[in-house]
Design an enzyme around this catalytic site. Structure first.
Site, PDB file in Angstrom:
ATOM      1  CG  MET A   1      -1.939  -1.426  -1.524  1.00  0.00           C
ATOM      2  SD  MET A   1      -1.626  -0.353  -0.119  1.00  0.00           S
ATOM      3  CE  MET A   1      -1.913   1.234  -0.877  1.00  0.00           C
TER       4      MET A   1
ATOM      5  NE  ARG B   1     -19.829  -5.543 -16.065  1.00  0.00           N
ATOM      6  CZ  ARG B   1     -20.391  -4.432 -15.637  1.00  0.00           C
ATOM      7  NH1 ARG B   1     -20.397  -4.147 -14.355  1.00  0.00           N
ATOM      8  NH2 ARG B   1     -20.953  -3.597 -16.479  1.00  0.00           N
TER       9      ARG B   1
ATOM     10  CG  ASN C   1      11.413  -5.189   4.168  1.00  0.00           C
ATOM     11  OD1 ASN C   1      11.727  -5.875   5.130  1.00  0.00           O
ATOM     12  ND2 ASN C   1      10.645  -5.643   3.191  1.00  0.00           N
TER      13      ASN C   1
ATOM     14  CB  ILE D   1      -0.716  -4.062   4.873  1.00  0.00           C
ATOM     15  CG1 ILE D   1      -0.173  -3.315   3.646  1.00  0.00           C
ATOM     16  CG2 ILE D   1      -1.368  -3.100   5.841  1.00  0.00           C
ATOM     17  CD1 ILE D   1      -1.264  -2.818   2.711  1.00  0.00           C
ATOM     18  CG  ASP D   2       3.457  -4.714   1.570  1.00  0.00           C
ATOM     19  OD1 ASP D   2       2.253  -4.640   1.299  1.00  0.00           O
ATOM     20  OD2 ASP D   2       4.300  -3.880   1.212  1.00  0.00           O
TER      21      ASP D   2
HETATM   22  O1  F6P Z   1       4.346  -0.993   2.237  1.00  0.00           O
HETATM   23  C1  F6P Z   1       2.981  -0.974   2.341  1.00  0.00           C
HETATM   24  C2  F6P Z   1       2.343  -0.479   1.069  1.00  0.00           C
HETATM   25  O2  F6P Z   1       0.981  -0.287   1.334  1.00  0.00           O
HETATM   26  C3  F6P Z   1       2.534  -1.354  -0.156  1.00  0.00           C
HETATM   27  O3  F6P Z   1       1.697  -2.479  -0.190  1.00  0.00           O
HETATM   28  C4  F6P Z   1       2.263  -0.369  -1.264  1.00  0.00           C
HETATM   29  O4  F6P Z   1       2.871  -0.791  -2.448  1.00  0.00           O
HETATM   30  C5  F6P Z   1       2.856   0.886  -0.739  1.00  0.00           C
HETATM   31  O5  F6P Z   1       2.872   0.767   0.662  1.00  0.00           O
HETATM   32  C6  F6P Z   1       2.135   2.144  -1.120  1.00  0.00           C
HETATM   33  O6  F6P Z   1       2.859   3.219  -0.617  1.00  0.00           O
HETATM   34  P1  F6P Z   1       2.365   4.713  -0.546  1.00  0.00           P
HETATM   35  O7  F6P Z   1       1.323   4.824   0.506  1.00  0.00           O
HETATM   36  O8  F6P Z   1       3.599   5.476  -0.196  1.00  0.00           O
HETATM   37  O9  F6P Z   1       1.820   5.044  -1.896  1.00  0.00           O
END
Ligand code: F6P
Length: 358
Positions: free
Chosen positions: A180, A173, A114, A137-138
């Protein structure tokens, strides 16, 4: 007619970046032969600002279909994670335009999420010939049903959840897998379903901890539960707060992550041992899956076709299962969230999966 094409990768990396770069390059060499020159721009827009450019050879694009990461390196977009001071923004845009001109580029291909698309649109509005390609990946880029990197991450996250099942079962558990996804819950939703999670918690559906605890208790005869929780999840009370307020409250409570908070509360409420597993950046690493290699290749070839048509100011996208494109200005500044009535959410609920909302 000679074409000089700049390529950069920006934002968080993901599997499939190199496969996409290869797709673009191979299709361009095939289409334009001697009449194409490719310039690799290192470290995303940072490299464009600072002129970190390298002339590439055809052979540089061989052997990278299966490799993770990006051969060009990446950085978060230059306008993220800081208060944008207008003068600074103007200077950075000026610097990017200067590099584009100095390198005599005919167009610039930006592979990213984005933030990357937003900057691509900014540069396009400044008169540069830009084409965006959807990586993350989002899977949260507006206007495309899928982004490359997503399905590989789904596979990896599913593997994590699979592995948690046996140990959760042995110990009786509750295991909380932190997946992520700060804003959008696609990765948690898909891997949660694929991994057979009993609870799926995503930012788009704020949870009620009582409901999650009740769902664990309903499963008590099974002796264990698996929760897939997006890193950006928050509860119904937090949903009423601004991001900063939420962070302040958690800091006051000595809680750093959503999963830590959920695990602590669930353990207190159910009396059952609860543990958190954070695969973190493992979800972004490794070789792209076969699905992502194919998708990346399709997207890369499509971008080369747009270059051939000189169709600039667009973002490559998958629309109704056909590779196509949206205007960058339509994509910029938006996020594709999981709709509350998403079919996958409905299917999961039909299986008895709790989202903690009802
Ligand atoms: O945008 C991809 C992503 O992996 C998100 O899922 C995660 O919140 C973020 O990047 C983590 O970013 P960084 O690698 O900058 O900590």
């Amino acid at each position: 007619m000679k074409r000089r094409i700049g390529i950069l990768t920006s934002g968080g990396d993901c599997p499939g970046l190199n496969a996409t770069i290869r797709g673009v390059a191979k299709a361009c060499y095939e289409k334009f032969g001697e009449d194409v020159e490719i310039v690799g721009i290192h470290d995303g827009y940072f490299g464009l600002i600072n002129g970190l450019c390298k002339e590439m050879n055809q052979s540089d694009f061989s052997g990278i279909l299966t490799t993770g990461g990006t051969i060009f390196g990446t950085k978060r977009t230059p306008f993220k994670m800081m208060q944008v001071i207008e003068d600074d923004k103007v200077d950075k845009v000026k610097a990017m335009k200067a590099t584009y001109k100095k390198q005599k580029l005919d167009c610039l291909l930006t592979l990213g999420g984005n933030g990357t698309h937003k900057t691509a649109n900014l540069l396009s509005s400044e008169g540069l010939n830009v084409i965006g390609l959807p990586k993350t990946i989002d899977n949260d880029i507006w206007g495309t049903s899928v982004t490359f990197g997503f399905h590989t991450a789904v596979d990896t996250a599913t593997d994590v959840i699979d592995r948690l099942h046996s140990t959760a079962n042995s110990h009786g558990r509750i295991l909380v897998a932190e997946i992520m996804g700060n804003k959008a819950g696609w990765l948690t939703l898909y891997s949660g379903i694929a991994g057979g999670a009993d609870m799926i918690v995503i930012p788009e559906i704020p949870y009620d901890i009582e409901k999650l605890a009740a769902a664990c208790e309903r499963r008590d005869s099974k002796g264990f539960s698996i929760m897939a929780v997006a890193e950006g999840a928050f509860d119904k009370e937090e949903a009423k707060m601004k991001k900063k307020e939420r962070a302040k409250l958690r800091a006051e409570q000595g809680i750093t992550t959503a999963t830590a908070r959920i695990a602590k509360q669930i353990e207190q409420m159910t009396g059952r041992e609860t543990r958190v597993c954070i695969p973190g950046h493992m979800l972004r690493g490794g070789s792209p899956s076969a699905y992502d290699r194919v998708l990346a290749t399709k997207f890369g070839v499509h971008a080369a076709e747009l270059v051939a048509k000189e169709k600039y100011g667009y973002a490559v996208a998958m629309i109704k299962e056909v590779v196509s494109e949206n205007k960058l200005e339509d994509v910029a500044g938006k996020t594709k969230f999981v709709p509350e009535d998403d079919q996958m959410v409905k299917y999961a609920k039909a299986l008895g999966v709790s989202f903690g909302d009802k």
